[in-house]
Design a protein around this motif. Sequence first.
Motif, PDB file in Angstrom:
ATOM      1  N   LEU A   1      40.224  56.463  35.779  1.00 38.67           N
ATOM      2  CA  LEU A   1      41.271  56.244  36.059  1.00 38.67           C
ATOM      3  C   LEU A   1      42.368  55.243  36.607  1.00 38.67           C
ATOM      4  O   LEU A   1      42.929  55.900  36.092  1.00 38.67           O
ATOM      5  N   LEU A   2      41.664  54.322  36.589  1.00 46.04           N
ATOM      6  CA  LEU A   2      42.654  53.018  36.999  1.00 46.04           C
ATOM      7  C   LEU A   2      42.394  52.263  36.691  1.00 46.04           C
ATOM      8  O   LEU A   2      41.197  51.516  37.194  1.00 46.04           O
ATOM      9  N   LYS A   3      42.645  51.221  35.419  1.00 46.24           N
ATOM     10  CA  LYS A   3      41.911  49.629  35.350  1.00 46.24           C
ATOM     11  C   LYS A   3      43.593  48.975  35.057  1.00 46.24           C
ATOM     12  O   LYS A   3      44.468  49.391  34.845  1.00 46.24           O
ATOM     13  N   VAL A   4      43.180  47.831  35.673  1.00 44.77           N
ATOM     14  CA  VAL A   4      44.358  46.565  36.128  1.00 44.77           C
ATOM     15  C   VAL A   4      43.584  45.664  35.495  1.00 44.77           C
ATOM     16  O   VAL A   4      42.460  45.598  35.341  1.00 44.77           O
ATOM     17  N   THR A   5      44.010  44.910  34.628  1.00 46.76           N
ATOM     18  CA  THR A   5      44.031  43.627  33.945  1.00 46.76           C
ATOM     19  C   THR A   5      44.904  42.648  34.378  1.00 46.76           C
ATOM     20  O   THR A   5      45.976  42.744  34.283  1.00 46.76           O
ATOM     21  N   ASP A   6      43.999  41.007  34.664  1.00 45.51           N
ATOM     22  CA  ASP A   6      44.751  40.530  35.150  1.00 45.51           C
ATOM     23  C   ASP A   6      46.070  40.435  35.631  1.00 45.51           C
ATOM     24  O   ASP A   6      47.264  39.757  35.234  1.00 45.51           O
ATOM     25  N   PHE A   7      46.235  40.944  36.435  1.00 43.08           N
ATOM     26  CA  PHE A   7      47.427  41.661  37.288  1.00 43.08           C
ATOM     27  C   PHE A   7      47.959  40.605  38.126  1.00 43.08           C
ATOM     28  O   PHE A   7      46.830  39.665  39.306  1.00 43.08           O
ATOM     29  N   ARG A   8      48.659  40.030  38.215  1.00 44.63           N
ATOM     30  CA  ARG A   8      49.096  39.261  38.837  1.00 44.63           C
ATOM     31  C   ARG A   8      51.115  38.972  39.741  1.00 44.63           C
ATOM     32  O   ARG A   8      51.672  40.037  39.323  1.00 44.63           O
ATOM     33  N   VAL A   9      50.966  39.335  41.190  1.00 41.75           N
ATOM     34  CA  VAL A   9      52.121  39.089  41.768  1.00 41.75           C
ATOM     35  C   VAL A   9      52.459  38.633  42.726  1.00 41.75           C
ATOM     36  O   VAL A   9      51.710  37.164  43.068  1.00 41.75           O
ATOM     37  N   ALA A  10      53.546  37.808  42.550  1.00 42.38           N
ATOM     38  CA  ALA A  10      54.249  36.866  43.476  1.00 42.38           C
ATOM     39  C   ALA A  10      55.421  37.641  43.942  1.00 42.38           C
ATOM     40  O   ALA A  10      56.252  38.186  43.722  1.00 42.38           O
ATOM     41  N   TYR A  11      55.501  36.693  44.774  1.00 36.43           N
ATOM     42  CA  TYR A  11      56.641  36.957  46.129  1.00 36.43           C
ATOM     43  C   TYR A  11      57.636  36.046  46.376  1.00 36.43           C
ATOM     44  O   TYR A  11      57.290  34.311  46.384  1.00 36.43           O
ATOM     45  N   GLY A  12      58.652  36.278  44.928  1.00 33.88           N
ATOM     46  CA  GLY A  12      59.335  34.681  44.748  1.00 33.88           C
ATOM     47  C   GLY A  12      58.739  33.320  44.190  1.00 33.88           C
ATOM     48  O   GLY A  12      57.987  34.105  42.485  1.00 33.88           O
ATOM     49  N   GLY A  13      58.511  32.694  44.830  1.00 33.45           N
ATOM     50  CA  GLY A  13      57.516  31.111  44.086  1.00 33.45           C
ATOM     51  C   GLY A  13      56.592  31.317  44.516  1.00 33.45           C
ATOM     52  O   GLY A  13      55.364  30.990  43.899  1.00 33.45           O
ATOM     53  N   ILE A  14      55.869  32.382  45.778  1.00 29.07           N
ATOM     54  CA  ILE A  14      54.587  32.315  46.220  1.00 29.07           C
ATOM     55  C   ILE A  14      53.785  33.705  45.521  1.00 29.07           C
ATOM     56  O   ILE A  14      54.206  34.250  45.272  1.00 29.07           O
ATOM     57  N   LYS A  15      52.365  32.685  44.758  1.00 23.63           N
ATOM     58  CA  LYS A  15      51.451  33.918  44.011  1.00 23.63           C
ATOM     59  C   LYS A  15      50.552  34.572  45.202  1.00 23.63           C
ATOM     60  O   LYS A  15      49.749  33.953  45.663  1.00 23.63           O
ATOM     61  N   ALA A  16      50.926  35.853  45.047  1.00 18.95           N
ATOM     62  CA  ALA A  16      50.126  36.538  46.285  1.00 18.95           C
ATOM     63  C   ALA A  16      48.495  37.378  45.867  1.00 18.95           C
ATOM     64  O   ALA A  16      47.836  36.776  46.291  1.00 18.95           O
ATOM     65  N   VAL A  17      48.954  37.340  44.453  1.00 16.47           N
ATOM     66  CA  VAL A  17      47.592  37.925  43.484  1.00 16.47           C
ATOM     67  C   VAL A  17      47.298  37.314  42.551  1.00 16.47           C
ATOM     68  O   VAL A  17      48.902  37.307  41.193  1.00 16.47           O
ATOM     69  N   LYS A  18      46.600  37.400  42.339  1.00 15.30           N
ATOM     70  CA  LYS A  18      46.251  35.615  40.581  1.00 15.30           C
ATOM     71  C   LYS A  18      45.116  36.261  39.486  1.00 15.30           C
ATOM     72  O   LYS A  18      44.420  35.259  39.490  1.00 15.30           O
ATOM     73  N   GLY A  19      45.697  37.145  39.178  1.00 11.45           N
ATOM     74  CA  GLY A  19      44.677  37.556  38.184  1.00 11.45           C
ATOM     75  C   GLY A  19      43.800  38.310  38.265  1.00 11.45           C
ATOM     76  O   GLY A  19      42.720  38.001  38.536  1.00 11.45           O
ATOM     77  N   VAL A  20      44.054  39.583  38.807  1.00 11.26           N
ATOM     78  CA  VAL A  20      42.901  40.561  39.353  1.00 11.26           C
ATOM     79  C   VAL A  20      42.468  41.423  38.613  1.00 11.26           C
ATOM     80  O   VAL A  20      43.188  42.514  37.430  1.00 11.26           O
ATOM     81  N   ASN A  21      41.511  41.802  37.854  1.00 11.43           N
ATOM     82  CA  ASN A  21      40.482  42.781  37.075  1.00 11.43           C
ATOM     83  C   ASN A  21      40.334  43.657  37.938  1.00 11.43           C
ATOM     84  O   ASN A  21      39.067  43.327  38.983  1.00 11.43           O
ATOM     85  N   LEU A  22      40.257  45.538  37.903  1.00 11.61           N
ATOM     86  CA  LEU A  22      39.421  46.291  38.774  1.00 11.61           C
ATOM     87  C   LEU A  22      39.237  47.402  37.915  1.00 11.61           C
ATOM     88  O   LEU A  22      40.555  47.642  36.497  1.00 11.61           O
TER      89      LEU A  22
END
Lengths: 309, 235
Positions: free
Chosen positions: B3-24
């Motif tokens: 149903l849901l697939k995330v690959t190499d998922f990255r999120v950054a707030y400004g310069g701060i990387k909060a999520v660094k390459g998640v797979n679900l």
Amino acid sequence: MDIFLQQLINGLVLGSVYALVALGYTMVYGILGLINFAHGEVVMVGAMVVLSMISLLSSFPLPLGSELILLISVVSAIIVCSTLAFFMEKVAYRPLRNAPRLAPLITAIGMSILLQNIAMMIWGRQYKTFPDLFSITSYDLAGANITNVQIFIICLSILIMIALLLLINLTRIGRAMRATAENPSIASLMGVNVNTIISLTFVIGAALAAVAGVLVSANYSVAHYSMGFILGLKAFTAAVLGGIGNMAGAMIGGILLGLIESIGAGYISDITGGFMGSHYQDVFAFLVLIVVLVFRPTGIMGERIADRS
Amino acid sequence: MTLLKVTDFRVAYGGIKAVKGVNLEILRGEIVALIGSNGAGKTTLLKAICGLLRFEGQMTFAGVDAKRKRSDQLVKLGLSLVPEGRGVFGRLTVSENLMMGAFLIKDKTSIKNDIDRIYQMFPRLAERKNQIAGTLSGGEQQMLAIGRAMMARPKMLLLDEPSMGLAPMMVEKIFHVIDEISNSNVTILLVEQNANLALNFAARAYVMDSGRITLDGPSFELKTDSSVRRAYLGG
């Protein structure tokens, strides 16, 4: 002639116009936290479009009835103003949505100056008189005068405000507007397209401003490219007086400010022994603004409600 | 079926990387937990999945490429979030909050039926339907937030810390309802700091630490994993 009753009537007329304009300020503030200082210019554009349309339609070869001419003119003004506000938000404010709050504020002031200058180029610098579409009749009301135009202004404003309250409180779109005003990202999680709601808010505000523009120029029989500036500031004052962001507050604040202003203007000459005349009318609005900001910045209705979430 | 697939998922707030390459990868009908300590990036991950934050990498939901979709478009696809801290509209009434949840549903009678169903699930909300939501207790607000999310008839429900700040009895009640929702064929991704609770409830779990998935597997395995026990289960 009863001066107090007369000023009460004048104040009510003025106040209903302020209320219509203040609603536009308060709705936009409620959703974006932005004071749209160009809103007063939208009122001016509304007045100008109506004047132009009336003179255009009056010179029409086909004789149209006065009512029809007025109706077409007002509808055109509403369309022009709503379109203007729609693009104003898109071009001037949307790109600054996440910018520091000072940036859109300065943009709004810039927008106001820009619109004034464009209006000056289109409609010229001179005062434009409102054509005598209807003959003005005066009625006697317990010693005070009230004209048919004034009665029309008060009734129309009240009708529009009731319609707006119904829209906001009872419809699905109104609910979405209130939800967006409270928390845009949560509203988007409900499936609300926040940008659409924001555009809609500007469009509704502008439609009210257009009507206000028509009413105010009909009341004073003149329009001018710079008329929106002071009117806008006063309506903003009315919105602050009522509690900015609160719609009922804008209505109450508008009416109240109109009353304060015209009663104040009626008696200022007596109070100061003739030193200051009724042309000091504008002083009252800004005096109210200062007093409210110092003693009750949240305004009349701007009470913080329970918010535990 | 995924149903849901995330690959190499990255999120950054400004310069701060909060999520660094998640797979679900979450299958239809599953109950999956995402556990991790405070600041691991769980809430950021959920917000980005729901379209509230921009992300890099890939995401598909219900077979559709969901990258760069706005949150209102994702709701339409069937993805609903119960946000951290409930996020009820405090100035709207309880019933107005529920109606907001059904914003995209056009059929008035089905909205009415759904609201009745939510009131059956949470009789407490029915008692307070005309009350301003800001005056509800924390537990009642959590019920409302869950009920509101269900009004959209989601395929998948993301729950961000539904137990936060609630009394044990209320937590039990809330999880009972989440279980009921899951039985009605709604896929669930549950984010919890309370790892014990989450691992007992979900069949499968991901462990998140410093923006990365460090472990994943069936809950019973994770419960016995020594590093999980040490870090999240207190022994």
